[in-house]
Design a protein around this motif. Structure first.
Motif, mmCIF file in Angstrom:
data_model
loop_
_atom_site.group_PDB
_atom_site.id
_atom_site.type_symbol
_atom_site.label_atom_id
_atom_site.label_comp_id
_atom_site.label_asym_id
_atom_site.label_seq_id
_atom_site.Cartn_x
_atom_site.Cartn_y
_atom_site.Cartn_z
ATOM 1 N N GLU A 287 0.820 -1.211 0.000
ATOM 2 C CA GLU A 287 0.000 0.000 0.000
ATOM 3 C C GLU A 287 0.853 1.260 0.000
ATOM 4 O OE1 GLU A 287 -4.191 -1.198 2.205
ATOM 5 O OE2 GLU A 287 -2.561 -0.349 3.388
ATOM 6 N N VAL A 288 1.979 1.253 0.739
ATOM 7 C CA VAL A 288 2.813 2.459 0.847
ATOM 8 C C VAL A 288 3.510 2.778 -0.460
ATOM 9 C CG1 VAL A 288 3.156 2.212 3.327
ATOM 10 C CG2 VAL A 288 4.716 1.057 1.757
ATOM 11 N N ALA A 289 3.597 1.818 -1.387
ATOM 12 C CA ALA A 289 4.278 2.076 -2.653
ATOM 13 C C ALA A 289 3.395 2.820 -3.640
ATOM 14 C CB ALA A 289 4.751 0.753 -3.265
ATOM 15 N N VAL A 299 3.436 3.961 -9.293
ATOM 16 C CA VAL A 299 4.466 3.502 -8.361
ATOM 17 C C VAL A 299 5.822 3.882 -8.943
ATOM 18 C CG1 VAL A 299 3.101 1.597 -7.415
ATOM 19 C CG2 VAL A 299 4.545 1.209 -9.428
ATOM 20 N N TRP A 300 6.814 3.989 -8.044
ATOM 21 C CA TRP A 300 8.186 4.212 -8.471
ATOM 22 C C TRP A 300 8.883 2.858 -8.546
ATOM 23 C CZ3 TRP A 300 9.561 8.515 -10.666
ATOM 24 C CH2 TRP A 300 8.959 9.726 -10.294
ATOM 25 N N ILE A 322 -2.017 -4.192 -2.469
ATOM 26 C CA ILE A 322 -3.000 -3.802 -3.475
ATOM 27 C C ILE A 322 -2.690 -4.542 -4.766
ATOM 28 C CG2 ILE A 322 -3.953 -1.884 -4.798
ATOM 29 C CD1 ILE A 322 -3.143 -0.027 -2.587
ATOM 30 N N LEU A 323 -3.734 -5.125 -5.380
ATOM 31 C CA LEU A 323 -3.615 -5.675 -6.717
ATOM 32 C C LEU A 323 -3.815 -4.540 -7.707
ATOM 33 C CD1 LEU A 323 -4.082 -8.370 -5.136
ATOM 34 C CD2 LEU A 323 -5.330 -9.178 -7.143
ATOM 35 N N VAL A 335 9.685 1.149 -4.988
ATOM 36 C CA VAL A 335 10.112 1.917 -3.827
ATOM 37 C C VAL A 335 8.968 1.982 -2.825
ATOM 38 C CG1 VAL A 335 10.962 4.146 -3.001
ATOM 39 C CG2 VAL A 335 11.698 3.257 -5.233
ATOM 40 N N THR A 336 9.265 1.626 -1.572
ATOM 41 C CA THR A 336 8.251 1.695 -0.508
ATOM 42 C C THR A 336 8.560 2.803 0.494
ATOM 43 O OG1 THR A 336 9.454 0.015 0.772
ATOM 44 C CG2 THR A 336 7.713 -0.759 -0.723
#
Length: 354
Positions: A287-289, A299-300, A322-323, A335-336
């Motif tokens: 989730e944090v990504a 996302v990175w 998350i899918l 990256v998170t």
């Protein structure tokens, strides 16, 4: 003259001070440029996590109503007086076992009469057969005797059927329900005698939104449980899928067979039905990504040691992950931690690599 000299002196001092300030600012800009250059050339330390792929699981929960695998309400074939009720509520009966018997005295007499008539017809036909060669019996009389035998045999069969109608038998193995009949009661073909349920398995019918039409298949596993707290789940499989969608509710009916060999469940109970469907495979990211920008979620990702912005559409949210629908490859790093410092092409280094 002194005043002029003094004025020149003041302007020179101011000019010198301004030059000193400009020189100091120029030095600061040079130093900042050097620091910026060093920061660009030095990889940014970030925390990453590898992308995994997994199927999308959709769980449907519905309320189902059950009936026995085999269930019937018994009615008499004919009118008559009940002379015997051969069961008690809750008894287990076998196929062919007599449940209720009606007064059958007339039918038994009719059966005996039909049997005697058949014997008479057969004796007459046999006597005609033996005297056929003597020429005393015509062929027509012999044919009439043969027809009489057949009619007598049919009357005997009809008498047996009429006698069978005077008793009500179990069509299959099962448990009988409550009855209001007692010996002496008068019944008609419209009088319900009792019910019989073969509850070794239950048929549970439930409604599914039309959105999932075509995604459910026969023999697909389902689980059912009662509404009591702590009720164990029972396993079953999809047996039938309705051929139409109800235009009022926009749902279609699905029927599942649930094993009840331990006889813990009863026909007519309602159940919480859970059906899990698997559809496609998608990348899974923490989730944090997931980040949000003006053009949607992204996302990175890390490619060849540099940050790359990759679009990602949310498909399903799970516990902590998350899918997403995204061109991310399985095993690729995202990256998170440290996402705030990211920009396209920035060299990055995972903390695990430092």
């Amino acid at each position: 003259m002194k005043a002029v000299i003094s004025g020149h002196f003041c302007r020179g001092a101011v000019f010198g001070a301004v030059c000193a300030v400009l020189s100091l600012l120029a030095g600061c800009e040079s130093e900042q440029s050097a620091v910026s250059a060093r920061s660009v050339s030095t990889p940014q330390a970030v925390v990453t996590e590898a992308v995994t792929w997994q199927p999308r699981r959709v769980q449907i929960q519905a309320v189902g109503t059950s009936r026995a695998g085999k269930s019937v309400t018994l009615y008499p074939e004919v009118s008559g007086e009940v002379v015997e009720v051969a069961f008690k509520t809750g008894d287990r009966v076998e196929a062919g076992q007599t449940i209720v018997r009606l007064d059958d005295r007339d039918q038994r007499l009719a059966l005996e009469l039909a049997r005697v008539e058949l014997q008479d017809a057969e004796r007459l036909h046999g006597r005609y057969q033996r005297t056929k060669g003597a020429g005393t019996i015509t062929e027509s009389a012999l044919d009439d005797a043969r027809s009489a035998v057949e009619r007598a045999r049919l009357n005997l069969d009809r008498a047996r059927v009429a006698l069978d109608y005077r008793s009500v038998e179990a069509p299959f193995d099962g448990f009988v329900g409550i009855t209001d009949l007692d010996p002496g009661a008068q019944v008609a073909p419209s009088t319900a005698i009792t019910t019989i349920d073969d509850r070794t398995s239950l048929l549970v019918t439930f409604q599914v939104p039309e959105l999932f039409l075509g995604q459910i298949e026969e023999q697909q596993a389902v689980s059912v449980s009662t509404w009591a707290n702590g009720s164990p789940e029972h396993r079953g499989e999809v047996l039938d899928i309705d051929s139409r969608v109800d235009p009022r509710t926009r749902t279609f009916a699905v029927r599942a067979r649930v094993d009840n060999s331990e006889d813990r469940l009863r026909p007519g109970m309602s159940f919480r039905v859970t059906l899990t469907m698997v559809a496609g495979r998608y990348p899974v990211v923490p989730e944090v990504a997931l980040q949000w920008g003006n053009d949607g979620a992204f996302v990175w990702a890390v490619e060849q040691g540099a940050a790359k912005r990759v679009p990602a559409t949310v498909v399903q949210r799970l516990q902590g992950v998350i899918l997403v629908d995204s061109p991310l490859g399985e095993g690729q790093s995202v990256v998170t931690e440290g996402t705030q410092r990211m920009r396209e092409g920035l060299p990055v280094s995972s903390l695990a690599e430092l």
